[in-house]
Design an enzyme around this catalytic site. Structure first.
Site, PDB file in Angstrom:
ATOM      1  N   LYS A  57       2.211 -51.584  76.025  1.00 46.65           N
ATOM      2  CA  LYS A  57       3.443 -52.033  76.671  1.00 46.65           C
ATOM      3  C   LYS A  57       4.280 -50.851  77.126  1.00 46.65           C
ATOM      4  CE  LYS A  57       6.343 -51.490  72.764  1.00 46.65           C
ATOM      5  NZ  LYS A  57       6.913 -50.147  72.896  1.00 46.65           N
TER       6      LYS A  57
ATOM      7  N   PRO B  10      -2.475 -44.593  74.799  1.00 46.53           N
ATOM      8  CA  PRO B  10      -2.156 -43.299  74.191  1.00 46.53           C
ATOM      9  C   PRO B  10      -1.709 -43.429  72.742  1.00 46.53           C
ATOM     10  CG  PRO B  10      -1.299 -43.383  76.419  1.00 46.53           C
ATOM     11  CD  PRO B  10      -1.829 -44.758  76.120  1.00 46.53           C
ATOM     12  N   ILE B  11      -2.191 -42.533  71.900  1.00 44.33           N
ATOM     13  CA  ILE B  11      -1.896 -42.568  70.466  1.00 44.33           C
ATOM     14  C   ILE B  11      -0.558 -41.892  70.206  1.00 44.33           C
ATOM     15  CG2 ILE B  11      -2.685 -41.793  68.200  1.00 44.33           C
ATOM     16  CD1 ILE B  11      -5.570 -41.861  69.453  1.00 44.33           C
ATOM     17  N   ALA B  12       0.305 -42.546  69.409  1.00 42.82           N
ATOM     18  CA  ALA B  12       1.657 -42.041  69.138  1.00 42.82           C
ATOM     19  C   ALA B  12       2.369 -41.742  70.441  1.00 42.82           C
ATOM     20  CB  ALA B  12       1.608 -40.799  68.247  1.00 42.82           C
TER      21      ALA B  12
ATOM     22  N   GLY C  88       4.350 -44.142  72.263  1.00 43.45           N
ATOM     23  CA  GLY C  88       5.455 -45.016  72.598  1.00 43.45           C
ATOM     24  C   GLY C  88       5.053 -46.250  73.374  1.00 43.45           C
ATOM     25  N   MET C  89       3.760 -46.622  73.332  1.00 45.17           N
ATOM     26  CA  MET C  89       3.278 -47.782  74.083  1.00 45.17           C
ATOM     27  C   MET C  89       2.722 -48.885  73.189  1.00 45.17           C
ATOM     28  SD  MET C  89       1.495 -46.292  77.521  1.00 45.17           S
ATOM     29  CE  MET C  89       1.234 -47.999  78.069  1.00 45.17           C
ATOM     30  N   GLY C  90       2.906 -48.760  71.893  1.00 48.93           N
ATOM     31  CA  GLY C  90       2.523 -49.845  70.991  1.00 48.93           C
ATOM     32  C   GLY C  90       1.028 -50.023  70.808  1.00 48.93           C
ATOM     33  N   GLY C  91       0.247 -48.949  70.889  1.00 50.35           N
ATOM     34  CA  GLY C  91      -1.192 -49.078  70.736  1.00 50.35           C
ATOM     35  C   GLY C  91      -1.605 -49.577  69.363  1.00 50.35           C
TER      36      GLY C  91
ATOM     37  N   SER D 297       0.190 -51.378  67.375  1.00 50.55           N
ATOM     38  CA  SER D 297       0.602 -52.777  67.291  1.00 50.55           C
ATOM     39  C   SER D 297      -0.373 -53.686  68.031  1.00 50.55           C
ATOM     40  CB  SER D 297       2.013 -52.946  67.867  1.00 50.55           C
ATOM     41  OG  SER D 297       2.959 -52.227  67.096  1.00 50.55           O
TER      42      SER D 297
ATOM     43  N   ASP E 242       6.677 -54.657  67.091  1.00 50.07           N
ATOM     44  CA  ASP E 242       5.938 -54.706  68.356  1.00 50.07           C
ATOM     45  C   ASP E 242       4.712 -55.612  68.313  1.00 50.07           C
ATOM     46  OD1 ASP E 242       7.699 -53.000  69.581  1.00 50.07           O
ATOM     47  OD2 ASP E 242       6.455 -51.208  69.359  1.00 50.07           O
TER      48      ASP E 242
END
Length: 311
Positions: free
Chosen positions: A14, A106-108, A110-113, A115, A148
């Site tokens: 997201k 992307p890991i860490a 800010g896109m809620g991976g 979650s 999230d």
């Protein structure tokens, strides 16, 4: 009980199209008011029955970009494992399960991976163990795993209040096209929030708990007006992310100079999101950023569906 041996589920990352942050609460969280947009970058989780009672996990990189999956925990601290264990505690006929996660978000970043992984694991294990839970019931269960996770289940566009877990669906009348620029490093979400609190304190700014998002954001999305949306984008965490990673400011400036309508840090960062006029402009912008700055860039669109089982 279902005899299915494995279930494959995809769930989206997201973008926080708008993010307002309130003061630190007694429970250690911040009140927020955010507009979430699910985008076409999907995590994939396959849940496969085990013959014992263990919950195990493996992680692979499914992105053309380098993702440092080696640092992702493979124990009970992994959010997808927590999701499987939670679902097992609620299931009448659980078994052991192995979760194979294919990372693309992307890991860490800010896109809620993480979650999205948890949401996919919930849906997969619910189907694997034939729980019969409805989507609404899964959303309520997901709230125990983090703010999230319910949105990754629902997808689309939503307004998030409280700590981001009080979701109200919103409407976007057209596809919104973005270019994502992941960083080669991650940012700790708690550290970004703490930095934001410090910057506000140093500026003498007293925050109040937000009870609504900027209406200009919802109006622009409802109308499908990308120019109005570009003027309304905002993120209260952006200054803190740039304080911790100053190079983000240069890339934000570059993206706009290369044709983006606007750019912002996604959530707590460090992934950057640039709004484009249409899909072709997004693809061309991604190529220019790769050529000019040598950064990894990818075109995505949204809104897209939430976590769902794949045939």
């Amino acid at each position: 009980m279902s005899k299915t041996r494995s279930v494959r589920v995809m769930a989206p990352g997201k973008i926080n199209v708008s993010f307002r942050m309130g003061p630190l609460r007694p429970d250690g969280y911040h009140s927020v008011a955010s507009v979430y947009l699910a985008v076409s970058l999907y995590e994939e989780v396959t849940a496969t029955r085990r013959d014992d009672d263990k919950v195990t996990v493996s992680v692979r990189n499914g992105s053309p970009l380098p993702l440092d999956v080696e640092d992702i925990p493979l124990d009970s601290s992994n959010l997808a494992v927590k999701a499987a264990e939670l679902m097992r505690s609620l299931s009448a006929h659980p078994t052991g399960v192995h979760l194979d996660i294919v990372k693309r978000v992307p890991i860490a970043g800010g896109m809620g991976g993480g979650s999205a992984d948890a949401a996919a694991a919930l849906v997969a294990c619910s189907a694997l163990w034939d729980t019969g839970f409805s989507r609404d019931e899964l959303v309520r269960i997901a709230a125990d795993l983090g703010a999230d996770v319910p949105f990754a289940l629902l997808g689309g566009v939503a307004v998030g209040l409280g700590i981001g877990d009080q979701l109200t669906p919103a409407l976007a009348r057209r596809d919104l096209n973005w270019v994502l620029v992941p960083a080669s490093f991650g940012l700790s979400t708690p550290k970004v929030y703490a930095t934001a609190d410090r910057l506000r304190e140093e500026a003498g700014f007293t925050a109040t708990a937000p009870d609504a998002v900027d209406p200009a954001i919802l109006k622009a999305m409802h109308a499908g007006d990308v120019d109005a949306l570009a003027n309304a984008l905002g993120n209260d965490l952006q200054a803190a992310s740039i304080e911790l990673a100053p190079e983000l400011a240069d890339i934000l400036d570059l993206g706009v100079s290369e044709g983006a309508l606007a750019g912002l840090v996604s959530g707590s960062g460090p992934t950057l999101a640039f709004l484009a006029a249409d899909r072709l402009d997004a693809e061309e912008l991604a190529q220019r950023l790769s050529d000019v700055a040598g950064v990894a860039a990818m075109a995505v669109h949204g809104p897209v569906h939430g976590a769902r089982i794949m045939a």
